[in-house]
Design a protein around this motif. Structure first.
Motif, mmCIF file in Angstrom:
data_model
loop_
_atom_site.group_PDB
_atom_site.id
_atom_site.type_symbol
_atom_site.label_atom_id
_atom_site.label_comp_id
_atom_site.label_asym_id
_atom_site.label_seq_id
_atom_site.Cartn_x
_atom_site.Cartn_y
_atom_site.Cartn_z
ATOM 1 N N LEU A 104 -7.127 61.113 28.307
ATOM 2 C CA LEU A 104 -7.075 61.613 29.681
ATOM 3 C C LEU A 104 -5.818 62.460 29.828
ATOM 4 C CD1 LEU A 104 -7.829 59.716 32.963
ATOM 5 C CD2 LEU A 104 -5.715 61.017 32.761
ATOM 6 N N VAL A 105 -5.963 63.669 30.350
ATOM 7 C CA VAL A 105 -4.853 64.603 30.528
ATOM 8 C C VAL A 105 -4.580 64.775 32.012
ATOM 9 C CG1 VAL A 105 -4.033 66.958 30.129
ATOM 10 C CG2 VAL A 105 -5.456 65.824 28.405
ATOM 11 N N ASN A 106 -3.321 64.622 32.398
ATOM 12 C CA ASN A 106 -2.910 64.764 33.793
ATOM 13 C C ASN A 106 -2.078 66.017 34.019
ATOM 14 O OD1 ASN A 106 -4.050 62.541 35.067
ATOM 15 N ND2 ASN A 106 -2.297 61.216 34.719
ATOM 16 N N ALA A 107 -2.199 66.588 35.212
ATOM 17 C CA ALA A 107 -1.321 67.676 35.645
ATOM 18 C C ALA A 107 -1.232 67.648 37.158
ATOM 19 C CB ALA A 107 -1.833 69.033 35.172
ATOM 20 N N VAL A 108 -0.057 67.980 37.679
ATOM 21 C CA VAL A 108 0.133 68.073 39.122
ATOM 22 C C VAL A 108 1.247 69.081 39.384
ATOM 23 C CG1 VAL A 108 1.911 66.281 39.346
ATOM 24 C CG2 VAL A 108 0.343 66.700 41.260
ATOM 25 N N GLY A 109 1.240 69.678 40.565
ATOM 26 C CA GLY A 109 2.290 70.641 40.887
ATOM 27 C C GLY A 109 2.720 70.546 42.326
ATOM 28 N N PHE A 110 3.711 71.375 42.699
ATOM 29 C CA PHE A 110 4.128 71.449 44.091
ATOM 30 C C PHE A 110 2.895 71.660 44.966
ATOM 31 C CE2 PHE A 110 8.380 73.475 42.637
ATOM 32 C CZ PHE A 110 8.882 72.220 42.331
ATOM 33 N N GLY A 111 2.767 70.889 45.999
ATOM 34 C CA GLY A 111 1.580 70.930 46.845
ATOM 35 C C GLY A 111 0.720 69.705 46.645
ATOM 36 N N GLY A 112 1.085 68.846 45.695
ATOM 37 C CA GLY A 112 0.363 67.591 45.493
ATOM 38 C C GLY A 112 -1.038 67.756 44.937
ATOM 39 N N ASN A 113 -1.258 68.834 44.136
ATOM 40 C CA ASN A 113 -2.597 69.123 43.597
ATOM 41 C C ASN A 113 -2.752 68.522 42.209
ATOM 42 O OD1 ASN A 113 -3.540 71.079 45.737
ATOM 43 N ND2 ASN A 113 -1.665 72.094 45.054
ATOM 44 N N ALA A 114 -3.362 67.359 42.116
ATOM 45 C CA ALA A 114 -3.500 66.658 40.836
ATOM 46 C C ALA A 114 -4.863 66.912 40.211
ATOM 47 C CB ALA A 114 -3.299 65.155 41.036
ATOM 48 N N VAL A 115 -4.864 67.043 38.885
ATOM 49 C CA VAL A 115 -6.095 67.184 38.110
ATOM 50 C C VAL A 115 -6.022 66.223 36.930
ATOM 51 C CG1 VAL A 115 -7.593 68.707 36.775
ATOM 52 C CG2 VAL A 115 -6.317 69.608 38.712
ATOM 53 N N SER A 116 -7.125 65.552 36.634
ATOM 54 C CA SER A 116 -7.252 64.681 35.461
ATOM 55 C C SER A 116 -8.514 65.076 34.707
ATOM 56 C CB SER A 116 -7.321 63.207 35.868
ATOM 57 O OG SER A 116 -6.163 62.808 36.577
#
Length: 383
Positions: free
Chosen positions: A366-378
């Motif tokens: 499982l790969v996670n990413a998130v950025g300024f703005g609280g936009n998370a993707v898994s």
């Protein structure tokens, strides 16, 4: 998911190297790829692309007169896309979605300085600094005339491109999709922005980015540059390197522009969504976003504890090696996931000791990413 999505090509251009062998050897060596550089008023740790990558980038820039006017972020995107894409697909409907958190940072800053000094700018200023410039030039380089789109969702940009690719392929609007992220933000102004938020590492040690050192008291972000592209296709074929079997996306209400909740609510929802769409109760590995900040790292770990409980997967990341590549970072993690699955080898993070035993065979990441703005993707990838 209605159909599994194949990753039939994935390549990066970064500090790790410019070939699969070089990239994998850098992971196995496990030494941070940072150097001290004076971008602003002081010397700071940064992660530049490797010498072999720099040579390939220069050759690309010099291959056509028009390329000499392009920003470094665009060239990184073009080079990684060219290396991941196999020609001879002219009869297919191909889409491109390449993004960047900062875009044409170096060119924009250069043009703006010229404007401040002279009051005028080059005629190339607007067409070479627009964000759509990235995907359109990737298409030009690959000879593709279909859908091309650029976007910025800060540090989850590349994985949002993967989500768009999944949607286009599942809907039947494309036969093949190239998704990626590119970042060349090693500039004095960008570094000053990170320092203004007190996010940047002040360590004198080369282990400057303490990503996943959950006990740290100081932020330790280090900036890196990279371009990375994945070629996505519907269903499985002999070209399949790995397949995407689940995805989740979520955002959360912000308290301020760079905030994340203590337990990363966005990550909890994106990971649960990915697990549900994949029909899984657990995975072998999670590659964390873990930017090296005190709150960012710990909030994501809290989310992992709440989602997986006592069955925590193996945890790792690559930012302690290559720094934070902003919009490219999620796809850099996805490339790491594909390599670990194909090599059946887990790349440890020296700042964290996993309590779970390594399985005989690695099957899911499982790969996670998130950025300024609280936009998370898994995103969940299976061998």
């Amino acid at each position: 998911m209605q159909h599994p999505i194949s990753i039939s090509g994935i390549r990066s251009v970064s500090a790790l190297g410019n070939s699969i062998e070089e990239i994998w050897n850098s992971y196995l060596k496990g030494a941070p790829l940072f150097k001290k550089s004076r971008l602003g008023v002081s010397e700071d740790w940064i992660s530049e692309i490797s010498d072999t990558s720099e040579k390939a980038l220069l050759e690309l820039r010099q291959s056509q007169q028009a390329y000499t006017k392009l920003d470094r972020s665009v060239l990184l995107a073009m080079l990684s896309a060219r290396q991941s894409f196999q020609s001879g697909k002219s009869d297919m409907r191909i889409g491109i979605n390449f993004g960047s958190s900062r875009g044409a940072t170096q060119l924009f800053e250069s043009y703006h300085e010229t404007f401040l000094n002279s009051g005028s700018v080059s005629a190339f200023t607007s067409p070479t600094t627009t964000l759509g410039n990235i995907s359109s030039w990737v298409g030009q380089e690959l000879g593709i005339d279909g859908y091309m789109s650029g976007h910025s969702v800060t540090c989850s940009t590349a994985l949002h491109g993967v989500l768009n690719g999944i949607a286009w392929l599942q809907s039947g609007m494309a036969d093949l999709f190239i998704a990626g992220g590119s970042e060349a933000a090693l500039t004095p102004f960008t570094l000053a922005q990170m320092k203004a938020m007190k996010l940047y590492s002040t360590s004198e040690n080369v282990m400057a980015c303490e990503s996943m050192r959950f006990q740290k008291k100081k932020n330790s972000m280090v900036l890196g540059e990279a371009g990375v592209a994945a070629v996505l296709e519907k269903n499985i074929s002999e070209k399949t390197l790995a397949k995407i079997i689940g995805y989740g996306v979520a955002s959360e209400k912000l308290k301020h522009n760079s905030s994340i909740s203590d337990n990363a609510d966005c990550f909890q929802r994106s990971m649960r969504g990915a697990m549900e769409s994949a029909g899984l109760e657990n995975v072998d590995i999670v590659i964390m976003h873990a930017p090296g900040t005190v709150k960012g790292d710990l909030a994501e770990k809290n989310a992992l504890d709440l989602v997986f409980g006592n069955n925590l997967p193996l945890l790792t990341t690559n930012k302690w090696l290559i720094g934070h590549t902003f919009g490219a970072s999620g796809m850099m993690s996805m490339e790491m996931a594909v390599l670990m699955l194909r090599k059946n080898t887990f790349i440890e993070n020296p700042f964290y000791e996993n309590s779970r035993h390594l399985p005989n065979e690695l099957n899911t990441v499982l790969v996670n990413a998130v950025g300024f703005g609280g936009n998370a993707v898994s995103i969940i990838i299976r061998k």
